[in-house]
Scaffold this motif. Structure first.
Motif, mmCIF file in Angstrom:
data_model
loop_
_atom_site.group_PDB
_atom_site.id
_atom_site.type_symbol
_atom_site.label_atom_id
_atom_site.label_comp_id
_atom_site.label_asym_id
_atom_site.label_seq_id
_atom_site.Cartn_x
_atom_site.Cartn_y
_atom_site.Cartn_z
ATOM 1 N N ASN A 32 -2.030 12.338 -11.273
ATOM 2 C CA ASN A 32 -1.643 11.299 -10.320
ATOM 3 C C ASN A 32 -0.292 11.686 -9.738
ATOM 4 O O ASN A 32 0.696 11.817 -10.483
ATOM 5 C CB ASN A 32 -1.555 9.936 -10.997
ATOM 6 N N VAL A 42 0.839 -1.205 0.000
ATOM 7 C CA VAL A 42 0.000 0.000 0.000
ATOM 8 C C VAL A 42 0.870 1.249 0.000
ATOM 9 O O VAL A 42 0.606 2.222 -0.726
ATOM 10 C CB VAL A 42 -0.954 0.004 1.212
ATOM 11 N N ARG A 43 1.943 1.234 0.796
ATOM 12 C CA ARG A 43 2.850 2.388 0.848
ATOM 13 C C ARG A 43 3.572 2.583 -0.490
ATOM 14 O O ARG A 43 3.768 3.710 -0.945
ATOM 15 C CB ARG A 43 3.868 2.207 1.974
ATOM 16 N N ARG A 66 -7.836 13.361 -3.602
ATOM 17 C CA ARG A 66 -8.186 12.060 -3.017
ATOM 18 C C ARG A 66 -6.925 11.235 -2.834
ATOM 19 O O ARG A 66 -6.054 11.215 -3.709
ATOM 20 C CB ARG A 66 -9.152 11.311 -3.935
ATOM 21 N N SER A 67 -6.829 10.559 -1.699
ATOM 22 C CA SER A 67 -5.670 9.684 -1.437
ATOM 23 C C SER A 67 -6.121 8.492 -0.615
ATOM 24 O O SER A 67 -7.251 8.440 -0.127
ATOM 25 C CB SER A 67 -4.577 10.460 -0.702
ATOM 26 N N SER A 68 -5.201 7.550 -0.448
ATOM 27 C CA SER A 68 -5.484 6.343 0.353
ATOM 28 C C SER A 68 -4.853 6.454 1.734
ATOM 29 O O SER A 68 -4.554 5.441 2.365
ATOM 30 C CB SER A 68 -4.954 5.095 -0.364
ATOM 31 N N LYS A 69 -4.639 7.700 2.206
ATOM 32 C CA LYS A 69 -3.984 7.908 3.508
ATOM 33 C C LYS A 69 -4.777 7.271 4.638
ATOM 34 O O LYS A 69 -4.194 6.647 5.542
ATOM 35 C CB LYS A 69 -3.829 9.408 3.773
ATOM 36 N N ASP A 70 -6.097 7.416 4.620
ATOM 37 C CA ASP A 70 -6.924 6.815 5.680
ATOM 38 C C ASP A 70 -6.775 5.300 5.690
ATOM 39 O O ASP A 70 -6.677 4.679 6.758
ATOM 40 C CB ASP A 70 -8.391 7.202 5.480
ATOM 41 N N VAL A 71 -6.766 4.710 4.487
ATOM 42 C CA VAL A 71 -6.605 3.252 4.387
ATOM 43 C C VAL A 71 -5.251 2.837 4.924
ATOM 44 O O VAL A 71 -5.124 1.866 5.682
ATOM 45 C CB VAL A 71 -6.750 2.789 2.917
ATOM 46 N N GLU A 72 -4.215 3.601 4.550
ATOM 47 C CA GLU A 72 -2.864 3.276 5.011
ATOM 48 C C GLU A 72 -2.759 3.376 6.529
ATOM 49 O O GLU A 72 -2.166 2.521 7.188
ATOM 50 C CB GLU A 72 -1.851 4.214 4.353
ATOM 51 N N GLN A 99 2.461 1.741 -3.414
ATOM 52 C CA GLN A 99 1.509 2.132 -4.451
ATOM 53 C C GLN A 99 0.782 3.438 -4.117
ATOM 54 O O GLN A 99 -0.080 3.880 -4.877
ATOM 55 C CB GLN A 99 0.470 1.018 -4.648
ATOM 56 N N TYR A 100 1.145 4.031 -2.994
ATOM 57 C CA TYR A 100 0.446 5.228 -2.525
ATOM 58 C C TYR A 100 0.589 6.374 -3.524
ATOM 59 O O TYR A 100 1.696 6.697 -3.964
ATOM 60 C CB TYR A 100 1.009 5.656 -1.168
#
Length: 305
Positions: free
Chosen positions: A133, A62-63, A159-165, A65-66
């Motif tokens: 991106n 995840v990190r 938008r980012s995946s910070k919360d998921v990370e 591909q962040y």
């Protein structure tokens, strides 16, 4: 003279190992019970190890591909799009960025989501926005960089995946903490089992030990066979647990791969070869080490030599 000393050392080690194996065989049911109990502990340890490695691997992926997706305002022109790119280029903490036009995004969506039924999107107007991106050089500054990007004129939303990370990191810390305490508990239990097994062996051979002490045998000459007995029990238990754990992982991974593909929701599991190496190194070291520690404690406590 030197060769005679080496011959004596070789005979002593040969005696220690022969007596160690003899003790395991003589104790029979007690040794088997110890082996299977330690084996069960090591299998549980291996299970937690497998889960921990895969969770940590997920967090790493995840990190790696962040990225931040910067959506631009719908009424923006090409000049303004380029200006946003120039502003992104000035920001610190950004490793790279790539423009995805609304046409590219719409084509990608049709290929990824409607490749089997393209007629569903025929005649549908492009409702997507242009975007960038963005990949960061340091995820520790992600929040600050996102705020700066959101403030750029022409940017609609970020938008980012910070919360998921963050959630995955939290889960990873919990898994690592639980695994650590489970490792510690199972190690203590296994050492206790080995200690009791060696205590029984010492009690069974107490007359022989007294005779050896009487004729001048050194303390360590008496202790070594019992220490090696514990080491053998630990080695056998670790070898069996390694086989069970690896075969379990092998068949489970095959089942998941056949059912869901090699990647499950974009997640690549730890490979069989890598897992086999890690399990082999850890279990085949931990097992004999537990046996050695347990037998060492026992002979110090119960063998008065």
């Amino acid at each position: 003279m030197k060769s005679e000393v080496n011959t004596m050392k070789f005979r002593a080690f040969k005696y220690f190992f022969r007596e160690g194996f003899k003790n395991v065989w003589t104790n029979g049911l007690v040794s088997i019970t110890s082996i299977f109990t330690v084996m069960a502990s090591l299998i549980v340890l291996a299970l937690f190890l497998i889960v921990t490695l895969n969770v940590n691997n997920l967090v790493k992926q995840v990190r790696d591909q962040y990225e931040i997706v910067v959506y631009l305002k719908s009424d923006i022109d090409q000049t303004k799009i380029s200006q946003v790119g120039d502003e992104l280029d000035k920001l610190e903490g950004i490793e790279s960025f790539e423009l995805v036009t609304k046409d590219q995004a719409f084509t990608n969506m049709k290929e990824e989501m409607f490749s089997d039924k393209p007629e569903l999107v025929e005649g549908v107007d492009n409702f997507l926005d242009n975007s960038y991106n963005v990949r960061l050089s340091d995820l520790g500054n992600a929040n600050a960089v996102e705020e700066k990007i959101a403030a750029i004129d022409g940017v609609d939303r970020v938008r980012s995946s910070k919360d998921v990370e963050d959630k995955l990191l939290h889960i990873s810390r919990i898994v690592n903490m639980v695994s650590f305490w489970m490792y510690l508990l199972l190690t203590v239990v296994s050492i206790s089992i080995i200690t009791n097994t060696i205590r029984i062996a010492v009690f069974a051979r107490r007359k022989e030990i007294n005779i050896m002490k009487y004729i001048g045998a050194t303390n360590w000459f008496i202790r070594w066979p019992f220490i090696i007995e514990g080491m053998i029990i630990g080695l056998i238990a670790s070898a069996i647990s390694f086989g069970v754990a690896f075969l379990g992982y092998h068949y489970t991974l095959n089942y998941i791969t056949n059912a869901l593909g090699n990647e499950f929701v974009g997640f690549q599991f730890v490979g069989k070869g890598q897992m086999m190496g890690l399990l082999a190194v850890i279990l085949l070291i931990v097992g004999p080490l537990i046996g050695t520690i347990g037998s060492g404690i026992s002979v110090r406590k119960h063998l008065k030599v």
